[in-house]
Design a protein around this motif. Structure first.
Motif, PDB file in Angstrom:
ATOM      1  N   THR A  35     -32.226  66.077  47.300  1.00  0.00           N
ATOM      2  CA  THR A  35     -33.482  66.228  46.583  1.00  0.00           C
ATOM      3  C   THR A  35     -33.197  66.931  45.260  1.00  0.00           C
ATOM      4  N   ARG A  75     -38.648  61.890  44.864  1.00  0.00           N
ATOM      5  CA  ARG A  75     -37.415  61.082  44.804  1.00  0.00           C
ATOM      6  C   ARG A  75     -36.339  61.700  45.690  1.00  0.00           C
ATOM      7  N   LEU A  76     -35.610  60.841  46.405  1.00  0.00           N
ATOM      8  CA  LEU A  76     -34.511  61.329  47.219  1.00  0.00           C
ATOM      9  C   LEU A  76     -33.460  60.257  47.399  1.00  0.00           C
ATOM     10  N   ALA A  77     -32.281  60.722  47.760  1.00  0.00           N
ATOM     11  CA  ALA A  77     -31.171  59.842  48.114  1.00  0.00           C
ATOM     12  C   ALA A  77     -30.610  60.348  49.434  1.00  0.00           C
ATOM     13  N   GLU A  93     -25.799  54.250  51.617  1.00  0.00           N
ATOM     14  CA  GLU A  93     -26.564  55.115  50.727  1.00  0.00           C
ATOM     15  C   GLU A  93     -27.910  54.448  50.473  1.00  0.00           C
ATOM     16  N   SER A  95     -31.815  55.058  48.564  1.00  0.00           N
ATOM     17  CA  SER A  95     -32.559  55.900  47.625  1.00  0.00           C
ATOM     18  C   SER A  95     -33.943  55.318  47.391  1.00  0.00           C
ATOM     19  N   THR A  97     -38.359  56.794  47.196  1.00  0.00           N
ATOM     20  CA  THR A  97     -39.400  57.815  47.146  1.00  0.00           C
ATOM     21  C   THR A  97     -39.853  58.168  48.556  1.00  0.00           C
ATOM     22  N   LEU A 142     -38.628  57.095  54.171  1.00  0.00           N
ATOM     23  CA  LEU A 142     -37.978  56.538  52.988  1.00  0.00           C
ATOM     24  C   LEU A 142     -37.851  55.038  53.195  1.00  0.00           C
ATOM     25  N   PRO A 144     -36.399  52.331  51.279  1.00  0.00           N
ATOM     26  CA  PRO A 144     -35.509  52.385  50.114  1.00  0.00           C
ATOM     27  C   PRO A 144     -35.796  51.347  49.040  1.00  0.00           C
TER      28      PRO A 144
END
Length: 158
Positions: A35, A75-77, A93, A95, A97, A142, A144
């Motif tokens: 984050t 937003r996050l990954a 991976e 990513s 919101t 999430l 993605p």
């Protein structure tokens, strides 16, 4: 949701198919969630999760830095990976919101949208059919915007 077919430019030979990715995410237990704070500083923490084939569901403590940062900037990954030797490395991976789902903190109020992820989570981590609610955690979803995956074990076949 972005599919793995066209979103990943590098490493197409080692990327997972959708079915491989779904199986991999269902079997892994820990992810790392990144984050961003208001001043732009990143924060990364480990968390349990479930994958339903379209969204990653995160059960987070609502009094955590992660929760506070996502309230201000959703937003996050997320990275899920494993392997020790180079030829064993694999991961995904994701990513996008974060969406807050259900009451926070979660006390078990009826929320049909949470029936499936809570059942998955209860079975995966507790060997139970229903998730016990502790009044400290709540759900983040999430779905993605982008997904990248890798499975270096595929290099042995090249």
């Amino acid at each position: 949701m972005a599919t793995t077919d066209h979103t990943q430019r590098r490493g197409r030979r080692i990327m997972m198919t959708d079915a491989e990715r779904d199986t991999y995410l269902a079997g892994q237990r820990v992810c790392r969630v990144a984050t961003v704070s208001a001043d732009g500083a990143p924060h990364v923490g480990a968390l349990w999760f479930v994958w339903d084939g379209a969204s990653l569901w995160l059960y987070s403590i609502t009094r955590s830095r992660r929760w506070a940062q996502l309230r201000k900037d959703p937003r996050l990954a997320v990275v899920v990976d494993d392997g020790v030797e180079y030829g064993e490395l694999r991961g995904v991976e994701l990513s996008g919101t974060a969406e807050f789902v259900g009451e926070a903190p979660r006390t078990g109020e009826p929320c049909p949208e949470l029936d499936a992820p809570e059942g998955l989570f209860a079975r995966k981590y507790f060997g139970m059919t229903q998730l016990p609610h502790d009044g400290r955690h709540a759900w983040l979803r999430l779905t993605p915007d982008a997904i990248a995956s890798w499975d270096f074990r595929k290099l042995a076949d090249l």
